[in-house]
Design a protein around this motif. Structure first.
Motif, PDB file in Angstrom:
ATOM      1  N   SER A   1       7.441 -14.467   5.456  1.00  0.00           N
ATOM      2  CA  SER A   1       6.984 -15.824   5.744  1.00  0.00           C
ATOM      3  C   SER A   1       6.132 -15.875   7.007  1.00  0.00           C
ATOM      4  N   HIS A   2       6.285 -14.869   7.898  1.00  0.00           N
ATOM      5  CA  HIS A   2       5.474 -14.821   9.109  1.00  0.00           C
ATOM      6  C   HIS A   2       4.057 -14.307   8.832  1.00  0.00           C
ATOM      7  N   TRP A   3       3.881 -13.633   7.712  1.00  0.00           N
ATOM      8  CA  TRP A   3       2.588 -13.013   7.424  1.00  0.00           C
ATOM      9  C   TRP A   3       1.595 -13.994   6.800  1.00  0.00           C
ATOM     10  N   PHE A   4       2.101 -15.107   6.279  1.00  0.00           N
ATOM     11  CA  PHE A   4       1.245 -16.052   5.561  1.00  0.00           C
ATOM     12  C   PHE A   4       1.471 -17.465   6.084  1.00  0.00           C
ATOM     13  N   GLU A   5       0.403 -18.242   6.088  1.00  0.00           N
ATOM     14  CA  GLU A   5       0.518 -19.656   6.439  1.00  0.00           C
ATOM     15  C   GLU A   5       0.192 -20.519   5.226  1.00  0.00           C
TER      16      GLU A   5
ATOM     17  N   ILE B   1       1.867  -2.924   9.519  1.00  0.00           N
ATOM     18  CA  ILE B   1       2.162  -4.067  10.391  1.00  0.00           C
ATOM     19  C   ILE B   1       2.067  -3.694  11.858  1.00  0.00           C
ATOM     20  N   GLY B   2       2.282  -2.408  12.192  1.00  0.00           N
ATOM     21  CA  GLY B   2       2.161  -1.954  13.564  1.00  0.00           C
ATOM     22  C   GLY B   2       3.033  -2.751  14.509  1.00  0.00           C
ATOM     23  N   ALA B   3       2.506  -3.005  15.686  1.00  0.00           N
ATOM     24  CA  ALA B   3       3.257  -3.772  16.682  1.00  0.00           C
ATOM     25  C   ALA B   3       3.320  -5.250  16.342  1.00  0.00           C
ATOM     26  N   ALA B   4       2.530  -5.679  15.356  1.00  0.00           N
ATOM     27  CA  ALA B   4       2.496  -7.109  15.007  1.00  0.00           C
ATOM     28  C   ALA B   4       3.835  -7.618  14.540  1.00  0.00           C
TER      29      ALA B   4
ATOM     30  N   CYS C   1      17.211   6.727  -2.728  1.00  0.00           N
ATOM     31  CA  CYS C   1      16.960   5.540  -1.912  1.00  0.00           C
ATOM     32  C   CYS C   1      16.620   5.925  -0.475  1.00  0.00           C
ATOM     33  N   GLY C   2      17.349   6.896   0.056  1.00  0.00           N
ATOM     34  CA  GLY C   2      17.077   7.330   1.419  1.00  0.00           C
ATOM     35  C   GLY C   2      15.661   7.850   1.590  1.00  0.00           C
ATOM     36  N   LEU C   3      15.204   8.675   0.646  1.00  0.00           N
ATOM     37  CA  LEU C   3      13.872   9.275   0.747  1.00  0.00           C
ATOM     38  C   LEU C   3      12.768   8.271   0.383  1.00  0.00           C
ATOM     39  N   ALA C   4      12.936   7.604  -0.753  1.00  0.00           N
ATOM     40  CA  ALA C   4      11.879   6.705  -1.237  1.00  0.00           C
ATOM     41  C   ALA C   4      11.684   5.512  -0.311  1.00  0.00           C
ATOM     42  N   MET C   5      12.776   4.867   0.112  1.00  0.00           N
ATOM     43  CA  MET C   5      12.641   3.697   0.982  1.00  0.00           C
ATOM     44  C   MET C   5      12.096   4.088   2.352  1.00  0.00           C
ATOM     45  N   SER C   6      12.472   5.270   2.834  1.00  0.00           N
ATOM     46  CA  SER C   6      11.943   5.731   4.125  1.00  0.00           C
ATOM     47  C   SER C   6      10.430   5.930   4.045  1.00  0.00           C
ATOM     48  N   ALA C   7       9.970   6.504   2.935  1.00  0.00           N
ATOM     49  CA  ALA C   7       8.534   6.731   2.769  1.00  0.00           C
ATOM     50  C   ALA C   7       7.768   5.409   2.722  1.00  0.00           C
ATOM     51  N   VAL C   8       8.288   4.447   1.941  1.00  0.00           N
ATOM     52  CA  VAL C   8       7.626   3.143   1.852  1.00  0.00           C
ATOM     53  C   VAL C   8       7.668   2.422   3.199  1.00  0.00           C
ATOM     54  N   LEU C   9       8.789   2.538   3.917  1.00  0.00           N
ATOM     55  CA  LEU C   9       8.919   1.868   5.204  1.00  0.00           C
ATOM     56  C   LEU C   9       7.937   2.431   6.232  1.00  0.00           C
ATOM     57  N   LEU C  10       7.693   3.738   6.179  1.00  0.00           N
ATOM     58  CA  LEU C  10       6.724   4.342   7.095  1.00  0.00           C
ATOM     59  C   LEU C  10       5.326   3.764   6.869  1.00  0.00           C
TER      60      LEU C  10
ATOM     61  N   MET D   1      -1.204  -5.931   1.060  1.00  0.00           N
ATOM     62  CA  MET D   1      -0.570  -4.613   1.077  1.00  0.00           C
ATOM     63  C   MET D   1       0.851  -4.697   1.612  1.00  0.00           C
ATOM     64  N   ARG D   2       1.011  -5.476   2.696  1.00  0.00           N
ATOM     65  CA  ARG D   2       2.379  -5.656   3.212  1.00  0.00           C
ATOM     66  C   ARG D   2       3.295  -6.250   2.148  1.00  0.00           C
ATOM     67  N   LEU D   3       2.761  -7.234   1.450  1.00  0.00           N
ATOM     68  CA  LEU D   3       3.559  -7.933   0.440  1.00  0.00           C
ATOM     69  C   LEU D   3       3.976  -6.968  -0.679  1.00  0.00           C
ATOM     70  N   ALA D   4       3.038  -6.143  -1.136  1.00  0.00           N
ATOM     71  CA  ALA D   4       3.343  -5.183  -2.196  1.00  0.00           C
ATOM     72  C   ALA D   4       4.392  -4.172  -1.741  1.00  0.00           C
ATOM     73  N   LEU D   5       4.279  -3.704  -0.512  1.00  0.00           N
ATOM     74  CA  LEU D   5       5.252  -2.753   0.020  1.00  0.00           C
ATOM     75  C   LEU D   5       6.632  -3.400   0.167  1.00  0.00           C
ATOM     76  N   ALA D   6       6.636  -4.681   0.575  1.00  0.00           N
ATOM     77  CA  ALA D   6       7.910  -5.387   0.720  1.00  0.00           C
ATOM     78  C   ALA D   6       8.607  -5.546  -0.628  1.00  0.00           C
ATOM     79  N   VAL D   7       7.831  -5.875  -1.671  1.00  0.00           N
ATOM     80  CA  VAL D   7       8.410  -5.997  -3.016  1.00  0.00           C
ATOM     81  C   VAL D   7       8.972  -4.656  -3.475  1.00  0.00           C
ATOM     82  N   LEU D   8       8.262  -3.561  -3.189  1.00  0.00           N
ATOM     83  CA  LEU D   8       8.728  -2.236  -3.585  1.00  0.00           C
ATOM     84  C   LEU D   8      10.035  -1.876  -2.884  1.00  0.00           C
ATOM     85  N   ILE D   9      10.103  -2.143  -1.587  1.00  0.00           N
ATOM     86  CA  ILE D   9      11.345  -1.882  -0.851  1.00  0.00           C
ATOM     87  C   ILE D   9      12.482  -2.733  -1.405  1.00  0.00           C
ATOM     88  N   GLY D  10      12.190  -4.010  -1.683  1.00  0.00           N
ATOM     89  CA  GLY D  10      13.218  -4.888  -2.233  1.00  0.00           C
ATOM     90  C   GLY D  10      13.697  -4.435  -3.598  1.00  0.00           C
ATOM     91  N   SER D  11      12.791  -3.932  -4.417  1.00  0.00           N
ATOM     92  CA  SER D  11      13.155  -3.471  -5.761  1.00  0.00           C
ATOM     93  C   SER D  11      14.045  -2.238  -5.699  1.00  0.00           C
TER      94      SER D  11
END
Length: 391
Positions: free
Chosen positions: A115-119, A179-182, A164-173, A1-11
């Motif tokens: 890279s920190h999320w996967f070994e 990921i929380g405090a991790a 971008c301001g609205l969509a990226m903020s929503a995905v980032l939330l 899920m983190r990975l999918a959200l990261a790709v969406l933010i990057g896109s």
């Protein structure tokens, strides 16, 4: 899920790398400027993207990726709205530095964080995140072009900023909840580097920067000049644009495939294979210039080069402490941006001096050979260390 959200933010966040290319002719016409003057907007975007990668990488290492992307979202949104409200060409050009700055956290720092999320599947994860940039390259240009044709370039920039301001903020939330405090602990608890090259971190960073500049000077020749090259050959610029799109499409396959390969054989070997293959593709450009062959070679070039830049991030994580990963990746990405900018410019200068792109392709081959030499040296050093450890 983190990975999918990261790709969406990057896109979404990669819009800054692509929109300027689409609006250049319209902006040129409105301000009555030269193509060279308007093209400075792209140069400023690249400078902002490169330097921003270092800055946001430092912020990521210190405060976490959520903080870095939050700041980037604000800068990106404000910058696009400012571009839409520009009253002079120079305002439009200068604000693109901020656009590049706002896009920067969605590439290098995001790769380092993933890279920190996967070994076990770290290489694949890094390259999947990096593919967000190419997904944006496939999606944003037609959307921006459609909006410019229907609403004008000013309204388009303002709309992009708000979206971008609205969509990226929503995905980032959502990402923050996942990921929380991790996110603040991932790099602290990460395992030590896998590869010991017996080099200081700064020395290895310098070598990777030189290698990154070299491969990207070579990479820039087809990417920046394929459209003009096709025009010179009489095939038309539309054919060149199709070839560029073909490169980007096959580049996505290359990026994901290189990540899978890196998990099997390591980042240095993967980068070496990609760089050698890129050299062969450049060599083919020297000997074949029919329309069909250029389509095939362009597809090959995209398939070969797409995984090169993300491989640097993988090498950083394999050979450097995790606590500095985002900063070091940002520095190397900045070097690659410089290489792309310099490579595009020097290829044009060589063409002006010789009246042909043949010498420019040869120049690219020379730079690519330097990259291969550095990677071979690092690979031999890694092997030597491995043999010493076994002894």
């Amino acid at each position: 899920m983190r990975l999918a959200l990261a790709v969406l933010i990057g896109s979404i966040g990669s819009v800054g790398m692509w929109s300027v290319v689409v609006v250049l002719p319209v902006v040129q016409g409105e301000f009555g400027a030269t193509r060279g003057a308007v093209s400075l907007a792209f140069t400023l975007t690249m400078l902002g993207f490169g330097s921003g990668g270092v800055l946001t990488g430092k912020i990521t290492d210190r405060f976490g990726i959520v903080t870095a992307i939050t700041l980037s979202i604000g800068v990106l949104a404000i910058a696009y709205i400012g571009a839409g409200l520009s009253t002079t060409l120079w305002q439009f050009i200068l604000v693109h530095f901020l656009i590049g700055l706002g896009s920067s956290a969605t590439f290098g720092p995001l790769m380092a964080e993933a890279s920190h999320w996967f070994e076990r599947y770290r290489g694949l994860a890094v390259t999947i995140v990096a593919s967000g940039n190419y997904v944006g390259g496939a999606v944003w240009p037609p959307l921006v072009n459609w909006s410019v044709q229907t609403s004008g370039w000013r309204a388009t920039h303002i709309a992009v900023g708000v979206f971008c301001g609205l969509a990226m903020s929503a995905v980032l939330l959502i990402l923050r909840m996942k990921i929380g405090a991790a996110s603040q602990r991932d790099h602290v608890n990460a395992p030590p580097p896998r590869v010991d090259l017996q080099l200081s971190i700064n020395t290895l960073t310098v070598l990777l920067c030189i290698a990154s500049i070299s491969c990207c000077v070579a990479m820039a020749m087809p990417q920046v000049h394929i459209v003009a090259y096709c025009g010179d050959l009489g095939y038309g610029v539309a054919r060149g644009a199709e070839m560029l799109s073909l490169m980007m499409g096959f580049g996505i396959i290359s990026r994901i495939g290189s990540g899978y390969l890196a998990d099997k054989i390591g980042g240095i070997k993967t980068l070496l294979i990609g760089s050698m293959a890129q050299g062969f593709a450049l060599l083919f450009y020297l000997f074949f210039d029919s329309l069909s062959s250029l389509y095939i070679i362009s597809a090959m070039f995209g398939l070969f080069q797409g995984g090169i830049v993300p491989s640097y991030a993988i090498i950083v994580r394999e050979a450097m402490p995790a606590r500095e990963a985002a900063t070091r990746v940002g520095i190397v990405i900045f070097a690659s941006v410089f290489g792309m900018s310099f490579g595009g410019w020097i290829s044009g200068v060589i063409f002006d001096a010789t009246g042909s792109y043949a010498a420019a392709f040869m120049n690219g081959l020379g730079w690519n050979a330097l990259n291969v030499t550095i990677m071979v040296a690092l690979l031999l050093r890694a092997r030597a260390r491995g043999q010493m450890a076994m002894a």
